[in-house]
Design a protein around this motif. Structure first.
Motif, PDB file in Angstrom:
ATOM      1  N   ASP A 170       0.679  -1.205   0.038  1.00 37.86           N
ATOM      2  CA  ASP A 170      -0.140   0.061  -0.012  1.00 37.86           C
ATOM      3  C   ASP A 170       0.898   1.353  -0.043  1.00 37.86           C
ATOM      4  OD1 ASP A 170      -2.704   0.738  -0.351  1.00 37.86           O
ATOM      5  OD2 ASP A 170      -2.483   1.131   1.850  1.00 37.86           O
ATOM      6  N   ILE A 171       1.863   1.293   0.877  1.00 37.91           N
ATOM      7  CA  ILE A 171       2.966   2.434   0.620  1.00 37.91           C
ATOM      8  C   ILE A 171       3.314   2.523  -0.512  1.00 37.91           C
ATOM      9  CG2 ILE A 171       5.003   3.198   1.749  1.00 37.91           C
ATOM     10  CD1 ILE A 171       4.389   1.717   4.263  1.00 37.91           C
ATOM     11  N   LYS A 172       3.802   1.631  -1.238  1.00 35.68           N
ATOM     12  CA  LYS A 172       4.375   1.569  -2.720  1.00 35.68           C
ATOM     13  C   LYS A 172       3.475   2.252  -3.562  1.00 35.68           C
ATOM     14  CE  LYS A 172       6.575  -1.254  -6.329  1.00 35.68           C
ATOM     15  NZ  LYS A 172       5.505  -0.806  -7.354  1.00 35.68           N
ATOM     16  N   LEU A 175       4.740   5.759  -3.237  1.00 37.16           N
ATOM     17  CA  LEU A 175       6.151   5.836  -4.373  1.00 37.16           C
ATOM     18  C   LEU A 175       5.333   5.936  -5.804  1.00 37.16           C
ATOM     19  CD1 LEU A 175       8.337   3.321  -2.676  1.00 37.16           C
ATOM     20  CD2 LEU A 175       8.098   5.810  -2.438  1.00 37.16           C
ATOM     21  N   ASP A 176       4.337   5.110  -6.082  1.00 40.44           N
ATOM     22  CA  ASP A 176       3.892   4.961  -7.603  1.00 40.44           C
ATOM     23  C   ASP A 176       2.967   6.011  -7.824  1.00 40.44           C
ATOM     24  OD1 ASP A 176       5.257   2.706  -7.612  1.00 40.44           O
ATOM     25  OD2 ASP A 176       3.549   1.199  -7.460  1.00 40.44           O
ATOM     26  N   ARG A 177       2.363   6.751  -6.896  1.00 40.35           N
ATOM     27  CA  ARG A 177       1.544   7.793  -7.277  1.00 40.35           C
ATOM     28  C   ARG A 177       1.565   8.897  -6.179  1.00 40.35           C
ATOM     29  NH1 ARG A 177      -4.205   4.770  -7.116  1.00 40.35           N
ATOM     30  NH2 ARG A 177      -3.196   3.815  -5.456  1.00 40.35           N
ATOM     31  N   TRP A 197       8.872  10.415   2.409  1.00 37.58           N
ATOM     32  CA  TRP A 197       8.220   9.766   3.699  1.00 37.58           C
ATOM     33  C   TRP A 197       7.818   8.342   3.337  1.00 37.58           C
ATOM     34  CZ3 TRP A 197       8.695  10.633   8.135  1.00 37.58           C
ATOM     35  CH2 TRP A 197       8.862  11.864   8.737  1.00 37.58           C
ATOM     36  N   GLY A 198       7.239   7.792   1.811  1.00 34.21           N
ATOM     37  CA  GLY A 198       7.109   6.766   1.531  1.00 34.21           C
ATOM     38  C   GLY A 198       8.461   5.687   1.643  1.00 34.21           C
ATOM     39  N   ALA A 199       9.483   6.348   1.176  1.00 33.75           N
ATOM     40  CA  ALA A 199      10.785   5.664   1.197  1.00 33.75           C
ATOM     41  C   ALA A 199      11.002   5.132   2.581  1.00 33.75           C
ATOM     42  CB  ALA A 199      12.099   6.361   0.746  1.00 33.75           C
ATOM     43  N   VAL A 200      11.047   6.230   3.619  1.00 33.68           N
ATOM     44  CA  VAL A 200      11.189   5.935   5.067  1.00 33.68           C
ATOM     45  C   VAL A 200      10.304   4.792   5.503  1.00 33.68           C
ATOM     46  CG1 VAL A 200      10.971   6.778   7.486  1.00 33.68           C
ATOM     47  CG2 VAL A 200      12.297   8.100   5.673  1.00 33.68           C
TER      48      VAL A 200
END
Length: 228
Positions: free
Chosen positions: A176-178, A182-184, A205-208
């Motif tokens: 879900d994070i990805k 990250l994707d959107r 923040w998504g990467a963290v």
């Protein structure tokens, strides 16, 4: 004697790894099928409840929670610490998953009893905070199903249900994070709102969060493997 014990321990660990691989592969292959859909909505519910818990813990309130049939949701909170409340969603559902996996291996309390408790909590939290038709129908139905499972299923089947809930929650948190961050990165996600009040970008923040999710999941797997 020592050799027999070593072989027995090796067999248990091999069985654990094989079982984990089968569960993970089944979830992965069936991810976009109706079979996994209720589990996904359950994890969305955990996500929103985690926001609410963070809000309450920092002096805020929960006004209402809504669940969307398209696997979305929202927790409308008042007050509290915005940073912690926004951070609690993805990471909260991850920690719920780790807790469910740990509980599935607990020996002091039966898995059937744990299912009954979880089902009761789902029903209670739904009645207290969920305020849309789909969310009420899902929360009351899913919680009731867990209550029935806790009364009807044997030890092994109860452990399978708990493990499935835990694995789905961990996997969904990462995916879900990805997908959302990250994707959107243009979506109005938790990370996007957090980026508005911190120096880090939505993608950062998504990467963290992805990094934390992978590390926490890895530690949970390692502990379960050692305990097998």
């Amino acid at each position: 004697m020592t050799t027999d014990r070593t072989r027995s321990a090796a067999r248990r660990k091999l069985t654990f790894v094989a079982g984990f691989a089968i569960y993970f592969a089944a979830l992965w292959l069936l991810w976009d099928t109706p079979a996994i859909y209720p589990l996904k909505i359950f994890v969305v519910m955990l996500h929103e409840i985690s926001h609410g818990i963070a809000s309450l813990a920092t002096g805020g309130t929960i006004d209402r929670i809504v669940l969307d049939p398209q696997q979305g949701g929202a927790c409308h909170c008042g007050g509290g610490n915005a940073f912690l409340t926004l951070s609690a969603g993805y990471l909260g559902s991850l920690l719920w998953g780790v807790a469910l996996l740990a509980l599935a291996g607990a020996r002091r309390i039966s898995n059937a009893t744990l299912l009954t408790v979880i089902g009761g909590l789902v029903v209670l939290l739904t009645a207290l905070y969920v305020r849309n038709g789909f969310g009420l129908l899902f929360g009351l139905g899913f919680g009731s199903a867990l209550l029935i499972a806790g009364r009807k299923l044997g030890p092994l089947a109860s452990k399978v249900v708990l493990t499935t809930l835990g694995l789905t929650s961990c996997l969904y948190a990462i995916l879900d994070i990805k997908s959302d961050v990250l994707d959107r990165p243009h979506l109005q996600s938790d990370a996007a709102m957090l980026a508005e009040i911190t120096p880090l970008s939505t993608t950062a923040w998504g990467a963290v969060w992805i990094g934390v999710a992978v590390i926490v999941s890895g530690v949970a797997f390692a502990r379960a493997y050692r305990a097998a």
